[in-house]
Each structure stands twice: as structure tokens, then as C-alpha cells.
Design a protein around this motif. Structure first.
Motif, short mmCIF file in Angstrom:
data_model
loop_
_atom_site.label_atom_id
_atom_site.label_comp_id
_atom_site.label_asym_id
_atom_site.label_seq_id
_atom_site.Cartn_x
_atom_site.Cartn_y
_atom_site.Cartn_z
N VAL A 40 -25.54 26.34 0.43
CA VAL A 40 -24.46 25.83 1.28
C VAL A 40 -23.85 24.63 0.58
O VAL A 40 -24.56 23.81 0.00
CB VAL A 40 -24.98 25.43 2.67
CG1 VAL A 40 -23.88 24.73 3.48
CG2 VAL A 40 -25.50 26.63 3.43
N TRP A 41 -22.54 24.55 0.56
CA TRP A 41 -21.86 23.41 -0.01
C TRP A 41 -20.64 23.09 0.83
O TRP A 41 -20.26 23.86 1.72
CB TRP A 41 -21.46 23.69 -1.47
CG TRP A 41 -20.42 24.75 -1.64
CD1 TRP A 41 -19.08 24.58 -1.76
CD2 TRP A 41 -20.64 26.17 -1.69
NE1 TRP A 41 -18.45 25.79 -1.90
CE2 TRP A 41 -19.39 26.79 -1.86
CE3 TRP A 41 -21.78 26.98 -1.62
CZ2 TRP A 41 -19.23 28.16 -1.95
CZ3 TRP A 41 -21.63 28.36 -1.70
CH2 TRP A 41 -20.37 28.94 -1.87
N THR A 42 -20.02 21.97 0.58
CA THR A 42 -18.86 21.57 1.37
C THR A 42 -17.62 21.43 0.49
O THR A 42 -17.71 21.38 -0.74
CB THR A 42 -19.09 20.21 2.07
OG1 THR A 42 -19.16 19.17 1.08
CG2 THR A 42 -20.35 20.22 2.91
N ASP A 43 -16.48 21.37 1.17
CA ASP A 43 -15.25 21.01 0.48
C ASP A 43 -15.38 19.56 0.01
O ASP A 43 -16.27 18.83 0.44
CB ASP A 43 -14.05 21.11 1.42
CG ASP A 43 -13.76 22.55 1.83
OD1 ASP A 43 -14.19 23.48 1.11
OD2 ASP A 43 -13.11 22.74 2.87
N ARG A 44 -14.48 19.15 -0.86
CA ARG A 44 -14.47 17.75 -1.27
C ARG A 44 -13.83 16.91 -0.16
O ARG A 44 -12.97 17.37 0.58
CB ARG A 44 -13.70 17.58 -2.57
CG ARG A 44 -14.43 18.15 -3.79
CD ARG A 44 -13.93 17.55 -5.08
NE ARG A 44 -14.75 18.02 -6.20
CZ ARG A 44 -14.46 19.07 -6.96
NH1 ARG A 44 -13.35 19.76 -6.72
NH2 ARG A 44 -15.25 19.43 -7.94
N ALA A 45 -14.24 15.66 -0.10
CA ALA A 45 -13.75 14.79 0.97
C ALA A 45 -12.28 14.45 0.81
O ALA A 45 -11.51 14.49 1.77
CB ALA A 45 -14.58 13.51 1.02
N GLY A 46 -11.87 14.12 -0.41
CA GLY A 46 -10.51 13.67 -0.63
C GLY A 46 -9.65 14.67 -1.37
O GLY A 46 -10.15 15.64 -1.95
N VAL A 47 -8.36 14.43 -1.36
CA VAL A 47 -7.41 15.32 -2.03
C VAL A 47 -7.03 14.83 -3.42
O VAL A 47 -6.37 15.54 -4.16
CB VAL A 47 -6.12 15.50 -1.19
CG1 VAL A 47 -6.42 16.18 0.12
CG2 VAL A 47 -5.43 14.15 -0.96
N ASN A 48 -7.47 13.60 -3.76
CA ASN A 48 -7.11 13.04 -5.05
C ASN A 48 -8.34 12.52 -5.79
O ASN A 48 -9.33 12.11 -5.16
CB ASN A 48 -6.12 11.88 -4.89
CG ASN A 48 -4.84 12.30 -4.23
OD1 ASN A 48 -4.64 12.06 -3.04
ND2 ASN A 48 -3.96 12.94 -4.97
N CYS A 49 -8.26 12.49 -7.09
CA CYS A 49 -9.31 11.89 -7.91
C CYS A 49 -9.33 10.39 -7.62
O CYS A 49 -8.28 9.74 -7.63
CB CYS A 49 -9.03 12.13 -9.39
SG CYS A 49 -10.13 11.24 -10.51
N PRO A 50 -10.51 9.80 -7.36
CA PRO A 50 -10.57 8.36 -7.04
C PRO A 50 -10.23 7.45 -8.21
O PRO A 50 -10.00 6.26 -8.01
CB PRO A 50 -12.02 8.17 -6.58
CG PRO A 50 -12.77 9.28 -7.23
CD PRO A 50 -11.82 10.45 -7.27
N GLN A 51 -10.19 8.00 -9.43
CA GLN A 51 -9.89 7.17 -10.60
C GLN A 51 -8.44 7.30 -11.04
O GLN A 51 -7.73 6.30 -11.19
CB GLN A 51 -10.82 7.52 -11.76
CG GLN A 51 -10.53 6.73 -13.04
CD GLN A 51 -11.64 6.83 -14.05
OE1 GLN A 51 -12.75 6.37 -13.82
NE2 GLN A 51 -11.35 7.45 -15.19
N CYS A 52 -7.97 8.53 -11.27
CA CYS A 52 -6.59 8.70 -11.77
C CYS A 52 -5.62 9.11 -10.67
O CYS A 52 -4.41 9.17 -10.91
CB CYS A 52 -6.57 9.74 -12.89
SG CYS A 52 -6.88 11.45 -12.36
N PHE A 53 -6.13 9.41 -9.47
CA PHE A 53 -5.33 9.74 -8.29
C PHE A 53 -4.54 11.04 -8.40
O PHE A 53 -3.68 11.32 -7.57
CB PHE A 53 -4.37 8.58 -7.94
CG PHE A 53 -5.07 7.27 -7.74
CD1 PHE A 53 -5.86 7.06 -6.62
CD2 PHE A 53 -4.98 6.27 -8.68
CE1 PHE A 53 -6.53 5.86 -6.44
CE2 PHE A 53 -5.65 5.07 -8.52
CZ PHE A 53 -6.42 4.86 -7.38
N GLN A 54 -4.85 11.85 -9.41
CA GLN A 54 -4.23 13.16 -9.51
C GLN A 54 -4.87 14.10 -8.49
O GLN A 54 -6.03 13.93 -8.11
CB GLN A 54 -4.39 13.71 -10.92
CG GLN A 54 -3.61 12.96 -11.97
CD GLN A 54 -2.12 12.99 -11.71
OE1 GLN A 54 -1.53 14.06 -11.53
NE2 GLN A 54 -1.49 11.82 -11.66
#
Length: 203
Positions: A40-54
Motif C-alpha cells: 500500500v502506498w499513497t499519493d504525494r502530499a504536494g503538487v510541487n518539488c519543495p526545492q525547485c518548485f517544479q
């Protein structure tokens, strides 16, 4: 439960109202040595990379990040092209049925635990961004309340504190309305978060 298709798991989790969690049977190439596992795994929390924001892949429905390797779950490389590691939450479902068989309840319990963790992570992302917006708006309002300097006009001061527009994130006031600070929602694509003057007034 190990003969279930991916669509069956999706339906199972949807009917249990478990959002953001995925499941799959991981069949080994040597079944005589190891029994199939359910991950079991989850989607990622955010829509952007926390470093480059892409933008990054958030929906992990068709992307199992933990294939079976030598009878163990092995997390695939989750390094973004900028070098930032993109976290993925996952777990092996432990069976509690007869002889350690994996039951529907086992899958739901594991998925629900991970989905709750995902929900907490998303709430944290939103809280952190909202806190920053409140701080930026408060600083702008304090500056607006200060006396004008010699030769300075109200328009000059408002231009000074305006860091955004109705299409660019930041602090701004539209057509004489109250001041606000807004930014993109870090969790939901195409959504926004905003803090208004009234949100800063004592209740």
C-alpha cells in the motif's frame, strides 16, 4: 486476497472512503521461494518539488514505487531532476487471517493509516503556506499604517507593499477592496489559498 486485480483494490479503497491510498499485489518471479505481497502506498502530499518548485507526479495510481526485490519491498529512486528526494509513504500489508492470510480488513487498516498520514502532511503544507501569507499581509498592513514620508503619496506606499496582482501571487488590493495575500495551493492543482484583512482582525 492475493489474486485481486488493481481495479479491485481501487474499488475496495473507494468504497471504504479511503482517499489517496493505492494498493497492488507484488508477484515474485520465484513463487516457490516467496509468497506474493500486497503493498500500500499513497499519493504525494504536494503538487510541487519543495526545492525547485517544479510540478511533480502527485497521483501515484499507476506508479507503484515499491517493486518486489529478492522477497522484499524496494523503494525506487525518487530523486527529482534537481536532486531533491521526493518522499513516498508505503507499507507492506501484514495478514492477520488464518495462517497469516491477508484479509480485506488488513488492507483497509493499512491503507487508512497511510491515508491519515497523507492528510496530516497535506494539512501541514497548507498551514505553513497560510502562516507565511498571514505574516506577509500583516507586514504590509503595518507599513501602510505608518505615516507617509516627505513627498510620498498614498499611491506610492501602496505600490511599495504590493507584491502581487490578481494573477501573480503576493499582496495586493483589487479595485479598492480590502488587502489580501494569496498563493497557489501546495496540495490541490489550480486552487489557491488567500488571507484577507478581516482574517487578521481580532475575533
Amino acid at each position: 486476497m492475493t489474486d485481486q486485480a488493481a481495479s479491485d483494490f481501487a474499488r475496495l479503497l473507494d468504497e471504504a472512503d479511503i482517499r489517496g491510498a493505492r494498493a497492488a499485489v507484488l508477484d515474485t518471479a520465484q513463487p516457490a521461494l516467496w509468497s506474493p505481497m500486497i503493498a500500500v502506498w499513497t499519493d504525494r502530499a504536494g503538487v510541487n518539488c519543495p526545492q525547485c518548485f517544479q510540478p511533480v507526479r502527485q497521483d501515484m495510481t499507476d506508479h507503484c514505487p515499491v517493486p518486489l526485490d529478492q522477497g522484499e519491498l524496494r523503494l525506487l529512486d525518487q530523486t527529482h531532476h534537481c536532486g531533491q528526494w521526493l518522499d513516498v509513504t508505503y507499507a507492506e500489508v501484514r495478514g492477520t487471517g488464518d495462517g497469516g492470510e491477508i484479509t480485506v480488513a488488513d488492507i483497509e487498516r493499512t491503507a487508512r493509516t497511510l491515508a491519515e498520514r497523507l492528510s496530516d502532511e497535506r494539512a501541514h503544507l497548507r498551514d505553513r503556506r497560510t502562516t507565511r501569507l498571514r505574516r506577509e499581509l500583516q507586514a504590509a498592513l503595518v507599513r501602510l499604517a505608518e505615516p507617509l514620508g516627505e513627498g510620498e503619496t498614498t499611491d506610492d506606499r501602496e505600490e511599495e507593499v504590493s507584491t502581487g496582482t490578481d494573477v501573480e501571487p503576493g499582496v495586493f488590493r483589487e479595485h479598492g477592496d480590502e488587502w489580501q495575500a494569496w498563493d497557489c495551493d501546495p496540495v490541490e492543482l489550480h486552487e489557491t489559498l488567500a488571507v484577507y484583512e478581516e482574517d487578521l482582525r481580532p475575533s
